[in-house]
Scaffold this active site. Sequence first.
Site, PDB file in Angstrom:
ATOM      1  N   ASN A  32       5.967  48.892  23.129  1.00  0.00           N
ATOM      2  CA  ASN A  32       5.850  50.785  22.915  1.00  0.00           C
ATOM      3  C   ASN A  32       7.226  51.264  22.155  1.00  0.00           C
ATOM      4  O   ASN A  32       7.227  52.308  22.095  1.00  0.00           O
ATOM      5  CB  ASN A  32       6.029  51.013  24.212  1.00  0.00           C
ATOM      6  CG  ASN A  32       7.397  50.929  25.000  1.00  0.00           C
ATOM      7  OD1 ASN A  32       7.913  50.767  24.133  1.00  0.00           O
ATOM      8  ND2 ASN A  32       7.256  51.605  26.257  1.00  0.00           N
ATOM      9  N   GLY A  36      13.086  48.233  20.623  1.00  0.00           N
ATOM     10  CA  GLY A  36      12.343  47.907  19.919  1.00  0.00           C
ATOM     11  C   GLY A  36      12.601  48.873  18.602  1.00  0.00           C
ATOM     12  O   GLY A  36      12.250  50.198  18.147  1.00  0.00           O
ATOM     13  N   ASP A  51       2.043  50.189  25.682  1.00  0.00           N
ATOM     14  CA  ASP A  51       3.187  50.324  26.965  1.00  0.00           C
ATOM     15  C   ASP A  51       2.436  49.320  27.616  1.00  0.00           C
ATOM     16  O   ASP A  51       1.637  49.075  27.749  1.00  0.00           O
ATOM     17  CB  ASP A  51       3.264  51.389  27.740  1.00  0.00           C
ATOM     18  CG  ASP A  51       4.199  51.285  28.693  1.00  0.00           C
ATOM     19  OD1 ASP A  51       4.227  50.519  29.426  1.00  0.00           O
ATOM     20  OD2 ASP A  51       4.628  52.790  28.455  1.00  0.00           O
ATOM     21  N   ALA A  74      11.121  45.294  28.518  1.00  0.00           N
ATOM     22  CA  ALA A  74      11.632  45.351  29.635  1.00  0.00           C
ATOM     23  C   ALA A  74      12.185  46.851  29.018  1.00  0.00           C
ATOM     24  O   ALA A  74      12.936  47.219  28.000  1.00  0.00           O
ATOM     25  CB  ALA A  74      12.685  44.277  30.863  1.00  0.00           C
ATOM     26  N   TYR A 140      18.629  47.393  37.683  1.00  0.00           N
ATOM     27  CA  TYR A 140      17.839  46.508  37.287  1.00  0.00           C
ATOM     28  C   TYR A 140      17.557  44.873  37.679  1.00  0.00           C
ATOM     29  O   TYR A 140      16.475  44.662  37.616  1.00  0.00           O
ATOM     30  CB  TYR A 140      18.608  46.869  35.921  1.00  0.00           C
ATOM     31  CG  TYR A 140      19.005  45.793  35.284  1.00  0.00           C
ATOM     32  CD1 TYR A 140      17.160  45.518  33.900  1.00  0.00           C
ATOM     33  CD2 TYR A 140      19.482  44.677  34.505  1.00  0.00           C
ATOM     34  CE1 TYR A 140      17.165  44.696  32.793  1.00  0.00           C
ATOM     35  CE2 TYR A 140      18.875  42.937  34.146  1.00  0.00           C
ATOM     36  CZ  TYR A 140      18.292  43.390  32.702  1.00  0.00           C
ATOM     37  OH  TYR A 140      17.896  42.643  32.048  1.00  0.00           O
ATOM     38  N   ASN A 169      24.953  36.835  29.073  1.00  0.00           N
ATOM     39  CA  ASN A 169      25.107  37.894  28.192  1.00  0.00           C
ATOM     40  C   ASN A 169      24.492  37.344  26.692  1.00  0.00           C
ATOM     41  O   ASN A 169      25.465  36.569  26.312  1.00  0.00           O
ATOM     42  CB  ASN A 169      26.383  38.009  27.771  1.00  0.00           C
ATOM     43  CG  ASN A 169      26.664  38.685  29.297  1.00  0.00           C
ATOM     44  OD1 ASN A 169      26.638  38.029  30.466  1.00  0.00           O
ATOM     45  ND2 ASN A 169      26.938  40.380  28.889  1.00  0.00           N
ATOM     46  N   GLY A 266      31.585  49.056  39.321  1.00  0.00           N
ATOM     47  CA  GLY A 266      30.467  48.290  39.218  1.00  0.00           C
ATOM     48  C   GLY A 266      30.487  47.198  38.342  1.00  0.00           C
ATOM     49  O   GLY A 266      29.680  46.393  38.459  1.00  0.00           O
TER      50      GLY A 266
HETATM   51  N1  LIG Z   1      19.728  40.792  25.745  1.00  0.00           N
HETATM   52  C1  LIG Z   1      20.965  40.103  27.006  1.00  0.00           C
HETATM   53  O1  LIG Z   1      21.754  40.487  27.439  1.00  0.00           O
HETATM   54  C2  LIG Z   1      20.209  40.152  28.393  1.00  0.00           C
HETATM   55  C3  LIG Z   1      20.328  39.231  29.207  1.00  0.00           C
HETATM   56  C4  LIG Z   1      19.306  39.448  30.119  1.00  0.00           C
HETATM   57  C5  LIG Z   1      18.503  39.872  30.392  1.00  0.00           C
HETATM   58  N2  LIG Z   1      17.755  40.178  28.764  1.00  0.00           N
HETATM   59  C6  LIG Z   1      16.671  40.505  29.134  1.00  0.00           C
HETATM   60  O2  LIG Z   1      15.464  40.389  28.530  1.00  0.00           O
HETATM   61  C7  LIG Z   1      14.470  40.414  27.728  1.00  0.00           C
HETATM   62  C8  LIG Z   1      15.036  41.214  26.388  1.00  0.00           C
HETATM   63  O3  LIG Z   1      16.526  41.861  26.176  1.00  0.00           O
HETATM   64  P1  LIG Z   1      16.123  42.977  24.688  1.00  0.00           P
HETATM   65  O4  LIG Z   1      17.901  42.634  24.820  1.00  0.00           O
HETATM   66  O5  LIG Z   1      15.727  41.567  23.433  1.00  0.00           O
HETATM   67  O6  LIG Z   1      16.311  43.971  23.958  1.00  0.00           O
HETATM   68  P2  LIG Z   1      15.410  45.196  23.398  1.00  0.00           P
HETATM   69  O7  LIG Z   1      15.817  46.523  24.121  1.00  0.00           O
HETATM   70  O8  LIG Z   1      15.993  44.813  22.253  1.00  0.00           O
HETATM   71  O9  LIG Z   1      13.844  44.508  23.776  1.00  0.00           O
HETATM   72  C9  LIG Z   1      12.925  44.788  24.722  1.00  0.00           C
HETATM   73  C10 LIG Z   1      11.890  45.224  24.125  1.00  0.00           C
HETATM   74  O10 LIG Z   1      10.999  46.274  25.198  1.00  0.00           O
HETATM   75  C11 LIG Z   1      10.439  47.256  24.771  1.00  0.00           C
HETATM   76  N3  LIG Z   1       9.653  47.505  25.972  1.00  0.00           N
HETATM   77  C12 LIG Z   1      10.706  48.291  26.611  1.00  0.00           C
HETATM   78  N4  LIG Z   1       9.145  49.019  27.346  1.00  0.00           N
HETATM   79  C13 LIG Z   1       8.106  49.020  27.197  1.00  0.00           C
HETATM   80  C14 LIG Z   1       7.113  48.923  27.799  1.00  0.00           C
HETATM   81  N5  LIG Z   1       6.882  49.536  28.511  1.00  0.00           N
HETATM   82  N6  LIG Z   1       6.251  48.765  26.965  1.00  0.00           N
HETATM   83  C15 LIG Z   1       5.914  47.810  25.707  1.00  0.00           C
HETATM   84  N7  LIG Z   1       7.119  47.238  25.404  1.00  0.00           N
HETATM   85  C16 LIG Z   1       8.451  47.878  26.103  1.00  0.00           C
HETATM   86  C17 LIG Z   1      11.359  47.313  23.735  1.00  0.00           C
HETATM   87  O11 LIG Z   1      10.389  48.361  22.531  1.00  0.00           O
HETATM   88  C18 LIG Z   1      11.874  46.582  23.303  1.00  0.00           C
HETATM   89  O12 LIG Z   1      11.207  46.255  21.861  1.00  0.00           O
HETATM   90  C19 LIG Z   1      14.487  42.108  28.454  1.00  0.00           C
HETATM   91  O13 LIG Z   1      13.581  41.587  29.029  1.00  0.00           O
HETATM   92  C20 LIG Z   1      15.862  41.906  29.275  1.00  0.00           C
HETATM   93  O14 LIG Z   1      15.947  42.204  30.292  1.00  0.00           O
HETATM   94  C21 LIG Z   1      18.214  40.294  28.379  1.00  0.00           C
END
Ligand SMILES: NC(=O)c1ccc[n+]([C@@H]2O[C@H](COP(=O)([O-])OP(=O)(O)OC[C@H]3O[C@@H](n4cnc5c(N)ncnc54)[C@H](O)[C@@H]3O)[C@@H](O)[C@H]2O)c1
Length: 304
Positions: A32, A36, A51, A74, A140, A169, A266
């Site tokens: 969505n 991103g 979404d 997410a 979260y 991370n 925290g």
């Molecule tokens: N980056 C980290 O260190 C990390 C660590 C642990 C877990 N994660 C998990 O990895 C996944 C990707 O994270 P990231 O770091 O690339 O974050 P990011 O925010 O870059 O990517 C998340 C993507 O999901 C899309 N999105 C959010 N809500 C949405 C919705 N309701 N419908 C459709 N699309 C939606 C966003 O537009 C984005 O493109 C996530 O699930 C996050 O929880 C990330």
Amino acid sequence: MEFLVTGGAGFIGSHLVDTLFEIGNTVYVIDNLSSGKLENLNPSASFYKMDICDQNLCELLCNIRPEVVFHLAAQVSVPCSIQNPYEDARVNVLGTINLLEACVKAGVKRVIFSSSAAVYGVPIYFPINEAHPLHAISHYGVSKVAAEEYIKLYQRMYGTNYVILRYANVYGPRQDAEGEGGVVSIFANRLASKDALTIFGSGEQTRDFIYVKDVVRANLAAATCSPNLTINVSTGEATSINKLAQTMISITNTSVEVIYQPERQGDIQHSVLSPQLAWEVMGWKPNYKLEDGLKDMLLNSTGQ
Ligand SMILES: NC(=O)c1ccc[n+]([C@@H]2O[C@H](COP(=O)([O-])OP(=O)(O)OC[C@H]3O[C@@H](n4cnc5c(N)ncnc54)[C@H](O)[C@@H]3O)[C@@H](O)[C@H]2O)c1
């Protein structure tokens, strides 16, 4: 093969999409664009701006019929989850349920879920393995635990296989400075503009930093390994924030001041996850040591 990546315009998702294309797959993306960016998204992807809570998601999946779904979309910010727990649960819990319902109807064979070390909360031993109790200390973290449980439930009820990947991370090109592992991208931005680096607390707190290219490889391995497992994706190495700052300063050969601010409430003091199970069940281990990943990100990468 035909893959769907939710969150494919995001940091990790966009790298995954690129690699899936490189090895000759068909890739659909649902995002969505809340965090991103279209410029991250591979132009070859069939993109649906939607979404994951949308009631038309099921119809879309039944039309495209992917074999495997990588679920990365997410609400990813811990502070936002605490400020707005409803939105966090809407996307991370209800969105996951909506996706799982669609996966069952569309006959998806496997769901690969991006979970997080946040499910563990304050560690009671190190390194944290997958058997560590789940005592999340943020909304979260709890929404990720709930999504994991629904994914397991759908496997038991409907036979939709899964692999749950709990990332440490993650860092790398295209990361938003707002994200979970944002300290690397924040430091990278500050170094690029020759501004001081801010460290909260003594800087001796540690994290397990995993490079995005290794996370992509873990997702690919999860597409073919034995299903229905929950697996850490990490290096198993603890790096202090002081060490991270010094390594980045030295790689970029930039002399900036390091400023210390009071510790943030925290913040977990230490976090390091065991990658042993990933090696045993997926034959996966990280290729990048922190210094190598940082060099790849800071010196070689064009953001692509
Ligand atoms: N980056 C980290 O260190 C990390 C660590 C642990 C877990 N994660 C998990 O990895 C996944 C990707 O994270 P990231 O770091 O690339 O974050 P990011 O925010 O870059 O990517 C998340 C993507 O999901 C899309 N999105 C959010 N809500 C949405 C919705 N309701 N419908 C459709 N699309 C939606 C966003 O537009 C984005 O493109 C996530 O699930 C996050 O929880 C990330």
